[in-house]
Design an enzyme around this catalytic site. Structure first.
Site, short mmCIF file in Angstrom:
data_model
loop_
_atom_site.label_atom_id
_atom_site.label_comp_id
_atom_site.label_asym_id
_atom_site.label_seq_id
_atom_site.Cartn_x
_atom_site.Cartn_y
_atom_site.Cartn_z
N CYS A 164 38.10 68.43 31.48
CA CYS A 164 37.97 67.92 32.64
C CYS A 164 38.81 68.82 33.73
O CYS A 164 38.03 69.10 34.66
CB CYS A 164 38.80 66.55 32.61
SG CYS A 164 40.44 66.59 32.23
N HIS A 176 43.93 63.08 32.86
CA HIS A 176 42.82 63.28 33.02
C HIS A 176 42.34 63.31 34.59
O HIS A 176 43.09 62.78 35.44
CB HIS A 176 41.93 61.99 32.36
CG HIS A 176 40.43 62.29 32.43
ND1 HIS A 176 39.91 63.08 31.39
CD2 HIS A 176 39.50 61.36 32.89
CE1 HIS A 176 38.66 62.92 31.42
NE2 HIS A 176 38.33 62.11 32.48
N HIS A 180 33.46 64.00 35.26
CA HIS A 180 34.35 64.36 34.44
C HIS A 180 33.92 64.79 33.14
O HIS A 180 32.95 64.48 32.86
CB HIS A 180 35.67 63.04 34.31
CG HIS A 180 34.82 61.93 33.73
ND1 HIS A 180 35.37 61.60 32.51
CD2 HIS A 180 34.05 60.99 34.05
CE1 HIS A 180 34.64 60.26 32.33
NE2 HIS A 180 34.04 60.32 33.04
#
Length: 170
Positions: free
Chosen positions: A72, A125, A141
């Site tokens: 990511c 994340h 992502h």
């Protein structure tokens, strides 16, 4: 004390008109610069978003930064770097740059951060907002299970794990 004569009134009127004219010119230039900055931001955001989408379907690879595998933060690092904006390489460091903004104020091009680990309280994340409406926020992502994809913050999983948003392109 100075006596007001026609000559003095003309001098004062001229000075006053000159000041008003000068202020008008300055304010017009400021408006033009602000408009230009808005256009430049929009172009940069558009470019970064479109480039990030070229990675759709790329498999996830921890630490990866190429079409054979990407994570990511690598996805966003490469997408922004392509247009001259150097982001840190890790999600945690990315989460500390730019301006923090509330989720209700995010725009396309902003970063959204999540805490998805059950064993850690750290942000781990990150996604890039690629579409925004009144009712939804979609972000790109690199998912560890499905690779690079677009998801909605309305998904209960993402809503529950959302931590914060940041704007790196002003």
């Amino acid at each position: 004390m100075e006596v007001l004569t026609i000559h003095n009134l003309k001098k004062i009127s001229f000075k006053l008109l000159f000041c008003v004219f000068a202020l008008t010119l300055v304010s017009c230039g400021g408006t033009k610069k602000a408009r230009q900055a808005k256009i430049e931001r929009a172009n940069t955001v558009n470019n970064v978003v479109n480039y990030s989408k070229t990675y759709l379907g790329t498999p996830y690879k921890y630490g990866g930064m190429n079409p054979s595998g990407i994570d990511c933060s690598g996805l966003l690092h490469l997408s922004f770097l392509r247009y001259g904006i150097e982001l840190p390489r890790t999600t945690r460091k990315m989460s500390k740059i730019g301006d923090q903004i509330k989720l209700k104020h995010v725009k396309v091009g902003d970063l959204v951060f999540f805490r998805t680990s059950k064993t850690s309280r750290r942000i781990n994340h990150v996604g890039l907002v690629v579409h925004r409406t009144q009712k939804s926020i979609d972000f790109i992502h690199a998912s560890s299970s499905q690779g690079v994809m677009i998801s909605s913050i309305n998904n209960p999983y993402w809503r529950k794990n959302y931590v914060k948003s940041r704007r790196v392109i002003n």
